[in-house]
Design an enzyme around this catalytic site. Structure first.
Site, short mmCIF file in Angstrom:
data_model
loop_
_atom_site.label_atom_id
_atom_site.label_comp_id
_atom_site.label_asym_id
_atom_site.label_seq_id
_atom_site.Cartn_x
_atom_site.Cartn_y
_atom_site.Cartn_z
N SER A 250 -6.32 -13.18 7.77
CA SER A 250 -7.66 -12.63 7.04
C SER A 250 -7.49 -11.95 5.97
O SER A 250 -6.18 -11.40 5.52
CB SER A 250 -8.65 -11.92 8.30
OG SER A 250 -8.07 -10.89 8.34
N LYS A 251 -8.46 -11.71 5.47
CA LYS A 251 -8.48 -10.92 4.02
C LYS A 251 -7.69 -9.55 3.94
O LYS A 251 -7.10 -9.32 3.24
CB LYS A 251 -9.89 -10.39 3.81
CG LYS A 251 -10.65 -11.69 2.99
CD LYS A 251 -10.36 -11.96 1.59
CE LYS A 251 -10.63 -13.24 1.08
NZ LYS A 251 -9.41 -13.99 0.11
N ARG A 252 -7.47 -8.81 5.50
CA ARG A 252 -6.77 -7.69 5.36
C ARG A 252 -5.50 -7.80 5.07
O ARG A 252 -4.56 -6.94 4.76
CB ARG A 252 -7.31 -6.89 6.53
CG ARG A 252 -6.62 -7.47 7.76
CD ARG A 252 -7.43 -6.81 9.06
NE ARG A 252 -7.49 -7.96 10.02
CZ ARG A 252 -6.26 -7.98 11.09
NH1 ARG A 252 -5.31 -7.07 10.99
NH2 ARG A 252 -6.28 -8.75 11.96
N HIS A 253 -4.95 -9.30 5.26
CA HIS A 253 -3.65 -9.42 5.21
C HIS A 253 -3.07 -9.69 3.67
O HIS A 253 -1.95 -9.79 3.47
CB HIS A 253 -2.97 -10.61 6.15
CG HIS A 253 -3.16 -10.37 7.34
ND1 HIS A 253 -4.10 -10.97 8.20
CD2 HIS A 253 -2.65 -9.29 8.25
CE1 HIS A 253 -4.02 -10.71 9.72
NE2 HIS A 253 -3.14 -9.67 9.64
N GLY A 254 -4.23 -10.06 2.82
CA GLY A 254 -3.98 -10.35 1.34
C GLY A 254 -4.72 -11.62 1.15
O GLY A 254 -5.77 -11.90 1.63
#
Ligand code: GLU
Length: 499
Positions: A250-254
């Site tokens: 998800s977004k928090r991984h980039g």
């Protein structure tokens, strides 16, 4: 064999969905089957035409073509769910008339409360069935009076639903935990579980390959196939794509969307190759396989149950392989937007294209992705002696290098052109003779003076490129100072900065 990819156009194409599309495509292509692209845009609030366009573009970029679907047509369309409402309605009415579905008038607050009570009492939070037994004539009268109603499927009681899952073997679920699902919402749009069954059946889909987040939907869908007397397709849920911390990517991984990776300059064939390796292995050590080769080897049964962990390092490794294989013309075309973004090049003329073809491959061979090419070519288009000297680390070394820089400036000012590797090496030899310096203490000052950078491409590639670039006149490229001008500028800047 007929398979489909059925994205909801509510944003960019996510890496996990792209992999689902790729597995479907590989399955179809490896079996001579048909690949269908269907757009599931029943969520009117969140679906956009722009997202559909972006998804279509990303699929094309990846090299995945479809035989039927949006922008292509086919005998079993329309392929956009928003254009199929009449079909869903007709099928819902059919179930209503057979008593396999019923109208439900429960207001949402009631449903919330029932859900809450069930959870508190430790029961599965399924629909409580309040409207199940309303006589049909009464329900019809209420609907005729304009009371909002959804249409629910009447799930048969006390049954087990068994199905073959091509990845996990046999799976079974008791119908007692399945609440009566909504088929049509009160606004007349179909619910996902209904539309997907009608479409897969009417589009004669034989294999449903999709994310394992849909496993819990599958029993409901099977009951619907049964209700219509249709043969269900085979199901192959594929594991989700995870981030390095093993949470769903998800977004928090980039970056999570194909568009983001594409913008960073991964080649489509590299990205597709890498995606295929996420949760599937061709066996053996070979992993660098283009789509045609993947097609020859792909078997859906070999898709592992364990989740694929997205590994950017590995993606970079695959990309470097394809970057080294790409022909110069293609690399120039692909790198050009990044160079233009720096303002170094406008519309390149033929001479500039030839020039770029002589330098871009060397730069591309030393990066993970095309986005990094400008940094490797900054020495050409954005030379500044003053800036190089402004870097204190460079300054410290440059002071010791004055004699080399002085000799270099004189040698480079001679009228011998440095346009090839041999000429450059001959000049380096003359500077060595004059100064007695060799190795690093000879080459490093030369590098600093001519490229303005402490590291970069091989000097005998970089310097001839500088010289060729300096002779490009009026070719859509910003002015590139030649070696003589650079050596003189660096010598002067060094003199000015003398402590
Ligand atoms: N539109 C659904 C999704 O994007 C497709 C699910 C399916 O393949 O059945 O998740």
């Amino acid at each position: 064999m007929r398979v489909r990819f059925a994205p909801s156009p509510t944003g960019q194409l996510h890496v996990g969905n792209a992999r689902t599309a790729l597995f479907n495509w590989l399955l179809a292509r490896s079996a001579g089957g048909t690949f269908v692209l269907r757009i599931e845009d029943t969520d009117v609030e969140r679906s956009t035409a722009e997202s559909e366009r972006a998804i279509v573009e990303d699929l094309r970029w990846l090299g995945l073509d479809w035989d039927e679907g949006v922008e292509r047509g086919g005998d079993r369309g329309p392929y956009r769910q928003s254009e199929r409402t009449h079909i869903y309605r007709a099928h819902a009415v059919e179930l209503l008339s057979r008593g396999q579905a019923y109208q439900c008038f429960c207001p949402s607050e009631q449903l919330e409360m029932d859900r809450y009570t069930a959870l508190r009492e430790g029961r599965p939070p399924k629909y409580a069935g309040r409207c199940r037994e309303i006589p049909r004539a009464d329900a019809r009268a209420r609907v005729d009076r304009g009371e909002p109603a959804v249409i629910r499927f009447r799930v048969p009681e006390g049954r087990d639903v068994l199905f073959q899952d091509l990845v996990r073997g046999e799976v079974g679920v008791s119908t007692d935990v399945i609440g009566d699902p909504v088929l049509m919402r009160s606004d007349g749009t179909p619910a996902y579980n209904f539309a997907v069954v009608i479409d897969d059946a009417l589009m004669e889909i034989t294999h449903v390959v999709r994310g394992e987040d849909h496993i819990s939907n599958t029993p409901r869908q099977l009951l619907l196939y049964e209700a219509f007397g249709w043969r269900a397709p085979a199901f192959a849920p594929v594991s989700l794509v995870l981030g390095p911390d093993h949470g769903v990517l998800s977004k928090r991984h980039g970056a999570t969307s194909v568009a983001e990776f594409r913008a960073r300059g991964y080649l489509p064939e590299a990205f597709a190759n890498y995606l295929a390796l996420l949760g599937w292995s061709p066996g053996g050590d070979e992993e660098l396989l283009p789509l045609e080769e993947l097609t020859r080897r792909f078997r859906i049964e070999d898709v592992g149950r364990s989740a694929g962990v997205f590994d950017v390092e590995k993606l970079a490794w695959v990309n470097r392989h394809y970057l080294k294989q790409a022909p110069p013309d293609r690399l120039v075309a692909l790198a050009l937007p990044y160079l233009q973004r720096e303002g170094w090049i406008a519309a390149p003329g033929p001479a500039a294209v030839d020039f770029l073809a002589s330098v871009v491959p060397a730069a591309a061979a030393s990066v993970d992705r095309l986005e990094q090419v400008p940094a490797r070519l900054r020495f050409l288009f954005d030379y500044s002696a003053a800036r190089a000297l402004g870097d204190t680390a460079v300054r410290a070394e440059a002071d010791a290098a004055r004699p080399v820089v002085q000799a270099l400036a004189e040698e480079a000012a001679g009228d011998r052109p440095l346009a090839d590797r041999e000429a450059f090496r001959a000049m380096v030899a003359r500077v060595r003779e004059r100064t007695g310096q060799k190795g690093k203490s000879l080459l490093h000052p030369i590098r600093l003076a001519l490229t303005g950078e402490a590291e970069g491409l091989e000097l005998d590639v970089a310097v001839p490129a500088i010289e060729r670039g300096s002779r490009l006149a009026d070719s859509g490229v910003c002015r590139i100072p030649g070696a003589a001008a650079r050596a003189a500028a660096f010598r002067d800047a060094l003199a000015e900065s003398r402590p």
